[in-house]
Design a protein around this motif. Sequence first.
Motif, mmCIF file in Angstrom:
data_model
loop_
_atom_site.group_PDB
_atom_site.id
_atom_site.type_symbol
_atom_site.label_atom_id
_atom_site.label_comp_id
_atom_site.label_asym_id
_atom_site.label_seq_id
_atom_site.Cartn_x
_atom_site.Cartn_y
_atom_site.Cartn_z
ATOM 1 N N LEU A 206 7.492 33.804 -3.076
ATOM 2 C CA LEU A 206 6.411 33.042 -2.453
ATOM 3 C C LEU A 206 5.233 32.901 -3.417
ATOM 4 O O LEU A 206 4.619 31.836 -3.503
ATOM 5 N N ALA A 207 4.931 33.976 -4.136
ATOM 6 C CA ALA A 207 3.851 33.923 -5.122
ATOM 7 C C ALA A 207 4.209 32.980 -6.264
ATOM 8 O O ALA A 207 3.365 32.204 -6.735
ATOM 9 N N LEU A 208 5.460 33.014 -6.699
ATOM 10 C CA LEU A 208 5.899 32.132 -7.780
ATOM 11 C C LEU A 208 5.852 30.666 -7.351
ATOM 12 O O LEU A 208 5.468 29.787 -8.133
ATOM 13 N N GLU A 209 6.238 30.402 -6.121
ATOM 14 C CA GLU A 209 6.221 29.024 -5.617
ATOM 15 C C GLU A 209 4.796 28.480 -5.555
ATOM 16 O O GLU A 209 4.535 27.336 -5.939
ATOM 17 N N ASN A 210 3.870 29.312 -5.095
ATOM 18 C CA ASN A 210 2.471 28.887 -5.066
ATOM 19 C C ASN A 210 1.954 28.637 -6.486
ATOM 20 O O ASN A 210 1.229 27.667 -6.718
ATOM 21 N N LEU A 211 2.312 29.514 -7.418
ATOM 22 C CA LEU A 211 1.837 29.341 -8.785
ATOM 23 C C LEU A 211 2.399 28.059 -9.396
ATOM 24 O O LEU A 211 1.685 27.337 -10.112
ATOM 25 N N ALA A 212 3.662 27.745 -9.113
ATOM 26 C CA ALA A 212 4.236 26.492 -9.604
ATOM 27 C C ALA A 212 3.460 25.293 -9.069
ATOM 28 O O ALA A 212 3.162 24.347 -9.801
ATOM 29 N N ASP A 226 8.231 26.189 -15.876
ATOM 30 C CA ASP A 226 8.597 27.585 -16.150
ATOM 31 C C ASP A 226 8.795 28.360 -14.848
ATOM 32 O O ASP A 226 9.760 29.112 -14.699
ATOM 33 N N GLN A 227 7.866 28.180 -13.912
ATOM 34 C CA GLN A 227 7.961 28.901 -12.633
ATOM 35 C C GLN A 227 9.151 28.414 -11.816
ATOM 36 O O GLN A 227 9.848 29.209 -11.172
ATOM 37 N N LEU A 228 9.405 27.112 -11.849
ATOM 38 C CA LEU A 228 10.541 26.573 -11.100
ATOM 39 C C LEU A 228 11.860 27.081 -11.663
ATOM 40 O O LEU A 228 12.805 27.344 -10.901
ATOM 41 N N ILE A 230 12.337 29.989 -12.969
ATOM 42 C CA ILE A 230 12.481 31.345 -12.438
ATOM 43 C C ILE A 230 12.944 31.296 -10.985
ATOM 44 O O ILE A 230 13.871 32.002 -10.578
ATOM 45 N N LEU A 231 12.298 30.448 -10.188
ATOM 46 C CA LEU A 231 12.623 30.358 -8.763
ATOM 47 C C LEU A 231 14.086 29.986 -8.534
ATOM 48 O O LEU A 231 14.715 30.461 -7.588
ATOM 49 N N LEU A 232 14.615 29.137 -9.400
ATOM 50 C CA LEU A 232 15.996 28.696 -9.229
ATOM 51 C C LEU A 232 16.995 29.684 -9.828
ATOM 52 O O LEU A 232 18.201 29.499 -9.685
ATOM 53 N N SER A 233 16.501 30.723 -10.467
ATOM 54 C CA SER A 233 17.376 31.746 -11.039
ATOM 55 C C SER A 233 17.438 32.998 -10.173
ATOM 56 O O SER A 233 18.194 33.922 -10.482
ATOM 57 N N ILE A 234 16.656 33.030 -9.088
ATOM 58 C CA ILE A 234 16.593 34.195 -8.205
ATOM 59 C C ILE A 234 16.808 33.739 -6.759
ATOM 60 O O ILE A 234 16.701 32.541 -6.458
ATOM 61 N N ARG A 257 13.018 18.534 -19.190
ATOM 62 C CA ARG A 257 13.322 19.879 -18.688
ATOM 63 C C ARG A 257 13.467 19.866 -17.175
ATOM 64 O O ARG A 257 14.351 20.533 -16.613
ATOM 65 N N PHE A 258 12.611 19.137 -16.504
ATOM 66 C CA PHE A 258 12.671 19.064 -15.045
ATOM 67 C C PHE A 258 13.932 18.328 -14.602
ATOM 68 O O PHE A 258 14.639 18.779 -13.682
ATOM 69 N N THR A 259 14.223 17.210 -15.237
ATOM 70 C CA THR A 259 15.420 16.438 -14.899
ATOM 71 C C THR A 259 16.679 17.283 -15.071
ATOM 72 O O THR A 259 17.568 17.269 -14.215
ATOM 73 N N GLU A 260 16.730 18.041 -16.157
ATOM 74 C CA GLU A 260 17.879 18.904 -16.409
ATOM 75 C C GLU A 260 17.965 20.022 -15.372
ATOM 76 O O GLU A 260 19.044 20.380 -14.909
ATOM 77 N N LEU A 261 16.812 20.556 -15.025
ATOM 78 C CA LEU A 261 16.768 21.636 -14.033
ATOM 79 C C LEU A 261 17.334 21.154 -12.698
ATOM 80 O O LEU A 261 18.130 21.851 -12.055
ATOM 81 N N VAL A 262 16.924 19.981 -12.266
ATOM 82 C CA VAL A 262 17.411 19.422 -10.996
ATOM 83 C C VAL A 262 18.910 19.156 -11.077
ATOM 84 O O VAL A 262 19.664 19.469 -10.148
ATOM 85 N N ALA A 263 19.346 18.609 -12.202
ATOM 86 C CA ALA A 263 20.754 18.243 -12.330
ATOM 87 C C ALA A 263 21.675 19.448 -12.339
ATOM 88 O O ALA A 263 22.828 19.381 -11.883
ATOM 89 N N ASN A 264 21.188 20.585 -12.839
ATOM 90 C CA ASN A 264 22.044 21.737 -13.038
ATOM 91 C C ASN A 264 21.832 22.855 -12.020
ATOM 92 O O ASN A 264 22.378 23.956 -12.174
ATOM 93 N N SER A 265 21.055 22.573 -10.981
ATOM 94 C CA SER A 265 20.746 23.613 -9.996
ATOM 95 C C SER A 265 21.401 23.305 -8.661
ATOM 96 O O SER A 265 21.630 22.141 -8.322
ATOM 97 N N PRO A 266 21.708 24.361 -7.884
ATOM 98 C CA PRO A 266 22.316 24.154 -6.560
ATOM 99 C C PRO A 266 21.295 23.617 -5.560
ATOM 100 O O PRO A 266 20.112 23.767 -5.720
#
Length: 266
Positions: A206-212, A226-228, A230-234, A257-266
């Motif tokens: 929750l703290a990480l999401e707010n910081l993002a 960077d925060q996102l 982390i959030l998608l790795s936990i 980086r964001f586009t790749e993150l979205v494409a490769n995340s569940p």
Amino acid sequence: RRRGEWEEATKSFERGLKLNPLGSEDWLTLGEHHIWMRKYDEAAKCFERSVAQNPDAGVGYLWLAHVYICLDRDKVRAQRTIKDAYENANFETITNNEFKAVHRIVTFQNREISNAMEGEADHTILAGLYETRGEPDLAHLHFDSLRVEVEQRIANNSGLTPQAELWHGDLGVAQAALGNKDEAIRSGRYAVERFPLDKDALFAFLALENLAEIYVRTGEHDAAIDQLEILLSIPSNMSAGVLMLDPIWDPLRNYPRFTELVANSP
């Protein structure tokens, strides 16, 4: 879960439901747990069961809308679910401010429901509603009221609430929306420092999401990503579907980086 023992927690929740299969709150808890584990099909079954057992409670519909966003990566089923909530649930329970992403993606887009919220919701909801509608003066008014409210809550806590440090993240979001960049980042970082992942795996996200959100609102886009990451790795309620559809992340859409993150995340 706070110790990060997620699989053990799953077994514990499932044992509880075998003893009490009619507990709608227990189905909610297990469904929420499955969302954090990104087992979205299992989560949907839990929330559907909870809504069937307790159709008056808006939180079940809100979680169901969230999981449909994660599963489908579009709004159709989520929109229908929120409409069902409006027609069947206690309206006050639909204005739950813990579902900011669902409200930005779906609820605020329904004019009938969002109009009804104007007389019922708190400052968190109203700030987001007016921001989404493109009414900056009203959004600013409610973000400022939210800032005052959270500052007072923090001042009055005196250590009584163990998770009170998380409120600094909420304060940071309001400060960021008001244009107070340094104060916002300081507040958001404080919450993350007070709730590191190795201390409390249940609340740290929750703290990480707010910081993002603070970083994206203050133009620190790489730091937000960077925060996102982390959030998608936990275990958390962040997903590719939420990132795709939540307008709060629009400033990041042209970043590879964001586009790749979205494409490769569940």
